[in-house]
Design a protein around this motif. Structure first.
Motif, short mmCIF file in Angstrom:
data_model
loop_
_atom_site.label_atom_id
_atom_site.label_comp_id
_atom_site.label_asym_id
_atom_site.label_seq_id
_atom_site.Cartn_x
_atom_site.Cartn_y
_atom_site.Cartn_z
N PHE A 1 -38.00 20.16 -4.14
CA PHE A 1 -38.99 20.75 -3.26
C PHE A 1 -39.84 19.66 -2.59
O PHE A 1 -40.10 19.69 -1.39
CB PHE A 1 -39.87 21.70 -4.07
CG PHE A 1 -40.97 22.34 -3.28
CD1 PHE A 1 -40.69 23.39 -2.43
CD2 PHE A 1 -42.27 21.89 -3.38
CE1 PHE A 1 -41.70 23.99 -1.69
CE2 PHE A 1 -43.28 22.49 -2.65
CZ PHE A 1 -43.00 23.53 -1.80
N LEU A 2 -40.23 18.69 -3.40
CA LEU A 2 -41.09 17.62 -2.90
C LEU A 2 -40.36 16.80 -1.83
O LEU A 2 -40.94 16.46 -0.79
CB LEU A 2 -41.49 16.71 -4.06
CG LEU A 2 -42.76 15.91 -3.83
CD1 LEU A 2 -43.93 16.82 -3.59
CD2 LEU A 2 -43.02 15.01 -5.03
N LEU B 1 -40.25 18.72 1.30
CA LEU B 1 -41.57 18.75 1.93
C LEU B 1 -41.88 17.43 2.61
O LEU B 1 -42.45 17.39 3.70
CB LEU B 1 -42.61 19.04 0.85
CG LEU B 1 -43.82 19.84 1.27
CD1 LEU B 1 -43.38 21.17 1.86
CD2 LEU B 1 -44.73 20.08 0.08
N ILE C 1 -47.58 29.09 0.59
CA ILE C 1 -46.47 28.87 -0.35
C ILE C 1 -46.17 27.37 -0.46
O ILE C 1 -46.07 26.83 -1.56
CB ILE C 1 -45.21 29.63 0.13
CG1 ILE C 1 -45.46 31.13 0.05
CG2 ILE C 1 -44.00 29.24 -0.70
CD1 ILE C 1 -45.72 31.65 -1.34
N LEU C 2 -46.04 26.70 0.70
CA LEU C 2 -45.74 25.27 0.66
C LEU C 2 -46.89 24.50 0.01
O LEU C 2 -46.68 23.58 -0.78
CB LEU C 2 -45.48 24.73 2.07
CG LEU C 2 -44.21 25.23 2.75
CD1 LEU C 2 -43.97 24.48 4.05
CD2 LEU C 2 -43.00 25.08 1.84
N GLY D 1 -46.81 25.07 -3.77
CA GLY D 1 -45.71 24.32 -4.38
C GLY D 1 -46.05 22.84 -4.46
O GLY D 1 -45.92 22.21 -5.51
N ALA D 2 -46.53 22.30 -3.34
CA ALA D 2 -46.86 20.88 -3.30
C ALA D 2 -47.94 20.56 -4.33
O ALA D 2 -47.87 19.56 -5.05
CB ALA D 2 -47.32 20.48 -1.91
N PHE E 1 -50.25 23.23 6.09
CA PHE E 1 -49.94 23.39 4.65
C PHE E 1 -50.69 22.35 3.80
O PHE E 1 -51.08 22.64 2.67
CB PHE E 1 -48.42 23.38 4.39
CG PHE E 1 -47.83 22.02 4.15
CD1 PHE E 1 -47.87 21.44 2.88
CD2 PHE E 1 -47.20 21.31 5.18
CE1 PHE E 1 -47.34 20.18 2.66
CE2 PHE E 1 -46.68 20.06 4.96
CZ PHE E 1 -46.74 19.49 3.70
#
Lengths: 283, 364, 311
Positions: free
Chosen positions: A16-17, A20, C100-101, C104-105, C185
């Motif tokens: 995920f990271l 991102l 959401i992002l 999560g981050a 985000f």
């Protein structure tokens, strides 16, 4: 078994990271890469993922006062620096005493005032645009930096006051009391003891004010129409024409415009995060 | 050093009266403890002297000079705070020097005084550290040092020992007392710990509900508590209190409750007659009660609830007439829970209070 | 001067209290003055103008009272429905994805690891750079002829031919939402990161001892603690998105065919493109009323904690 499940979450987290990071950083990289291309090289399909013949011609052109484009760009840059700096200094000067009062004193209407200050965040810029435009015209402030500074002040104030109040709440009252017994006036106690302790908060507030002012677009677009007075975000548009846009030039200008705020923010993000943590989370 | 005089001092917040017409005088060089449960108005009183709060009514005089309307900085007082209130961004040296700097003391003299204070408190080696690098006890000393560099008229201390651990507190207690004796300073000391007040103070001002309950030497406060509140607050374990009805029985005066009666000695009978009604409260310290394991004349029957050995003494919790008494015993004695016992009162050390006014009934 | 004393009961007469505290107001006066000038007056004036027909010259002495006509014009216009729908889509999806992002981050960054500060810094860059620059960067990335996105997708075989996002009625709004989420985000991330620091380790360890796995710890311990921060973050994002002007204005100007027009761009267009301040004011009032409803929940969420602490 539990261990494997944690690992799975870890792996998922890392994927995920990475996703991102690609999402956040690649557009910035593409801006940089493009800014080092020549105008001709940029208009190629498929595009080169890195500049084959990197050139700094865009930067040279933008930053040299020798040519028209450079003169214009430097003018905008200077305008932006001026408006943002004045806004920041005034913003801090106004926010510090207000935040201190909200934190320390219990005067009637304090709560209502505080929330009315915060309430400002709720209103769309456009709601204020028309009446302020008329007001500025009436006061003869259209096309002046004052019109922008006054407006930007109120942008920054609510959050500035909020952030700073969090800081003052965390400084024990006893420190000021001790200082007053040790021979300070109320103002000296504030100036000699509380101010230095709230320096991180003040710095964070100043950064915040500066960045908001630096990036503001709508009011600058509306209040300024003299070519010589534009700030960078509005001035940038002048480089953009529908048919023969100089994309590398635009990217280089965007980059130059981003450098001060990003640098400031990265160096001082610790303070900002702390301000947000102390102010925002505790509300 | 100076005398501090309170004259009908009142502090009101809105309609809430935090300090209700308090008057007393602290003599020059006296160590006075303001003591009471939290919310009794003792810290408010201290802040009124310091000038951190404004008086609603009355007057405070230091050395004969009325200081009500002066700024804290002009009152010539020093204060030690519960959380020490050391300036976190200044070194110990700067902390100690700050009050002098604000008074524009020449640099040479300032350094000298800071060094003297540091030597007196044994913190010379800490002078260049910052407060967060110090232990609680060290911070305490620095706070004390900052108060005494200035040689003020009065020292105010707001629970200065309450953030220390038990062992350090005992040590600092002794040091503070010694320091007071050496400097012959006027000290007003706020604490909720009556033991601290008893051990250190020349006089105690016991407060409750914004009212000064008693102002006297610790001995007198302990021996002759002015009312039920003071009796219950001062002394550990607390004084045993037992409501009773006074019955005159053909010349003999008896105190009686549910299931017990006690013939009062002439001294106590005289006290009991002074009561506004027939209801009184008997008060007896744990050490003035004697526990018998067999029935004896003039005793009240009771039952052991639990027994707490502490080493030096053993405390027996005893159920008497719907109340629980604490009685100290020789640790050699073997007493069990639920054992029936008989309690004998040392009538010379019995206290009587009026149940209506809760005031002390002085003995005949 | 007042006393720096906490929580004193305040049942003395209001006037008396105000007099007692008169010097305290000095501290807030500058802030208050600026706010009055730039907030109270404009709000009043917007309401006022919304009942007038204003001349294009903006000579306000020539304005004509026309009751609720402006409101009728706004609500009855052909585009109102579509613009409203666009506004909802834009606001809701932007808020949802940014949250959401960001969540999560924040969860990943809440762990200790090497280079965490650097990573956090990198992820924050889109948040601090100007929305104008961001719009141009993405416009260049999306470029239908020379855009890098189209080229990469073509190379990967995901599309054949040119990628046309900003001139495509169906794709334009989602494309703009991607830019907007990119920009905001990090804000959600940093708010939630701040919130995560308030989750007590003891509780997480207790849950671990009780046999809760990573997911259950998150669901039963972390999430309830984040509730307050999440509510505030969502409200702030929502308000910000509803008011977001720069990205649609610079990237598409509301086009093509109004497919990316939202309330705020529409209002600006009516006010400063067509110089109809009266109608634009009526539009603003409608937006304003929506904001007030949201603002009510916002202030309630903000004060909720304080009230609970007070008891």
């Amino acid at each position: 078994m539990d261990k494997r499940r944690i690992t799975r979450w870890h792996v998922f987290g890392w994927i995920f990271l990475v996703f991102l990071l690609i999402y956040a950083v690649t557009p910035l990289l593409w801006m940089l890469i493009t800014s080092f291309k020549s105008q001709f090289a940029a208009l190629q399909y498929p595009p080169d993922l890195y500049p084959k013949n990197p050139t700094t011609e865009q930067y040279v052109r933008l930053l040299s006062p020798q040519n028209d484009v450079g003169r214009q760009f430097l003018r905008y840059l200077l305008n932006s620096i001026m408006v943002s700096t004045v806004t920041t200094i005034l913003g801090v000067a106004v926010a510090v005493p207000a935040a201190y009062a909200f934190s320390r004193f219990r005067f009637p209407g304090r709560k209502a005032l505080f929330f009315s200050v915060l309430f400002r965040n709720m209103f769309p810029a456009v709601v204020f645009l028309m009446p302020l435009f008329i007001m500025m015209r009436w006061m003869g402030l259209v096309n002046t930096y004052s019109s922008l500074v006054i407006t930007y002040l109120t942008f920054g104030l609510p959050l500035s006051i909020w952030l700073l109040k969090g800081f003052y709440d965390n400084i024990p009252v006893q420190l000021e009391q001790a200082a007053r017994i040790d021979g300070c006036t109320r103002f000296q106690a504030f100036y000699l003891i509380v101010m230095p302790l709230s320096a991180p908060g003040i710095i964070a507030t100043a950064i915040y004010s500066f960045i908001t002012a630096w990036n503001e677009y709508v009011y600058a677009l509306t209040f300024l129409n003299d070519d010589q007075k534009l700030t960078l975000p509005v001035g940038l548009q002048r480089f953009f024409t529908e048919y023969a846009t100089n994309w590398p030039g635009l990217m280089a200008a965007s980059f130059i415009m981003s450098v001060p705020v990003v640098a400031m923010f990265l160096i001082l993000q610790k303070y900002f995060v702390r301000a947000l943590t102390e102010g925002a989370v505790k509300a | 050093m100076a005398q501090v005089e309170f004259q009908e001092v009142v502090k009101r917040y809105g309609s809430f009266e935090a300090v209700k017409s308090v008057s007393f005088t602290v003599e020059d060089g006296e160590f006075v403890a303001l003591v009471g449960p939290s919310g009794c108005g003792k810290t408010t009183t201290l802040n009124l002297i310091a000038g951190l709060l404004d008086l609603t009514g009355g007057a405070i005089r230091v050395g004969g000079r009325q200081i009500n309307d002066l700024d804290p900085k002009d009152r010539d007082i020093a204060m030690v705070f519960q959380n020490y209130a050391l300036y976190p961004n200044k070194t110990v040296r700067q902390n100690l020097g700050f009050p002098l700097r604000m008074r524009k003391v020449p640099k040479r003299e300032l350094e000298e005084k800071v060094n003297d204070a540091a030597r007196l408190l044994d913190i010379t080696h800490l002078l260049d550290r910052r407060p967060r690098e110090l232990s609680g006890g060290q911070q305490q000393r620095v706070a004390l040092g900052r108060a005494l560099v200035r040689d003020p008229q009065v020292f105010l201390m707001d629970e200065p020992l309450s953030n220390l651990d038990a062992k350090l507190r005992v040590q600092m207690r002794a040091e503070l007392k010694r320091f007071h004796q050496d400097l012959n300073a006027t000290v007003i000391y706020v604490t909720h710990d009556q033991l601290e007040a008893m051990t250190m103070a020349d006089k105690m001002a016991v407060m409750s509900g914004g009212v000064l309950q008693q102002y006297d030497t610790p001995e007198r406060v302990f021996e002759e508590p002015a009312n039920v509140f003071v009796a219950g607050f001062v002394g550990s374990p607390a004084m045993n209190l037992l409501p009773a009805r006074v019955v005159e029985n053909g010349g003999a005066v008896q105190a009686a409750g549910e299931g017990w009666e006690l013939a009062l000695s002439p001294r106590n009978a005289a006290s009991a007659r002074r009561a506004s009604g027939d209801a009184v409260i008997l008060g007896a310290r744990h050490s003035s009660l004697i526990l018998h394991e067999e029935a004896a004349p003039g005793c009240i029957a009771a039952k052991i609830y639990t027994v707490e050995p502490t080493g030096d003494l053993t405390y027996a919790h005893v159920e008497v007439g719907g109340k629980t008494f604490v009685i100290s015993l020789d640790p050699q004695r073997r007493i069990r829970a639920d054992q029936p016992v008989w309690i004998e009162f040392d009538q010379d050390r019995l206290h009587l209070f009026d149940a209506v006014t809760e005031q002390r009934l002085p003995p005949g | 001067m007042s006393r720096p004393h906490r929580s004193e009961p305040s049942s003395r007469g209001l006037i008396g209290q105000i007099i007692d505290h008169r010097w305290d107001y000095l501290y807030v006066l500058p802030a208050l003055g600026v706010m009055m000038l730039v907030i109270a007056y404009p709000i009043y004036y917007t309401f006022y103008l919304s009942f007038f027909r204003t001349p294009p010259s903006l000579a306000m002495s020539e304005k004509i009272f026309n009751g609720f006509d402006n409101y009728a014009t706004v609500l009855g216009s052909d585009s109102f429905q579509q613009v409203t729908w666009n506004t909802i889509v834009w606001t809701v999806w932007s808020t949802f994805f940014a949250l959401i992002l960001g969540l999560g981050a924040a969860l990943v960054l809440n762990r200790e690891f090497m280079g965490r500060g650097l990573l956090r810094g990198l992820l924050l860059i889109p948040f601090v750079i100007s929305a104008v620059a961001a719009s141009y960067i993405w416009r260049w990335i999306y470029h239908s002829d020379f855009g890098v996105l189209g080229a990469v997708l073509f190379d990967l075989g995901l599309i054949d031919g040119k990628l046309n996002l900003l001139d495509n009625i169906d794709m334009v709004l989602p494309s703009l939402i991607v830019v907007n989420v990119w920009k905001e985000f990090p804000f959600a991330m940093i708010m939630i990161l701040a919130g995560l620091q308030t989750v007590p380790d003891q509780l997480l360890n207790a849950a671990r001892v009780d046999g809760a796995g990573a997911f259950h710890r998150f669901w039963h311990v972390t999430l309830p603690h984040l509730k307050g921060v999440l509510i505030i973050t969502v409200l702030l994002l929502f308000v910000q998105n509803l008011n977001h002007f720069i990205i649609p204005w610079i990237m598409t100007g509301g086009g093509p065919a109004g497919a990316s027009d939202i309330w705020i761009t529409q209002i600006y267009q009516i006010a400063f493109g067509r110089i109809r301040f009266g109608i634009a004011s009526a539009y603003s009032v409608i937006l304003f009323l929506v904001m007030v409803v949201i603002g009510y929940f916002y202030v309630k969420a903000l004060t909720g904690d304080e009230d609970r602490q007070a008891h």
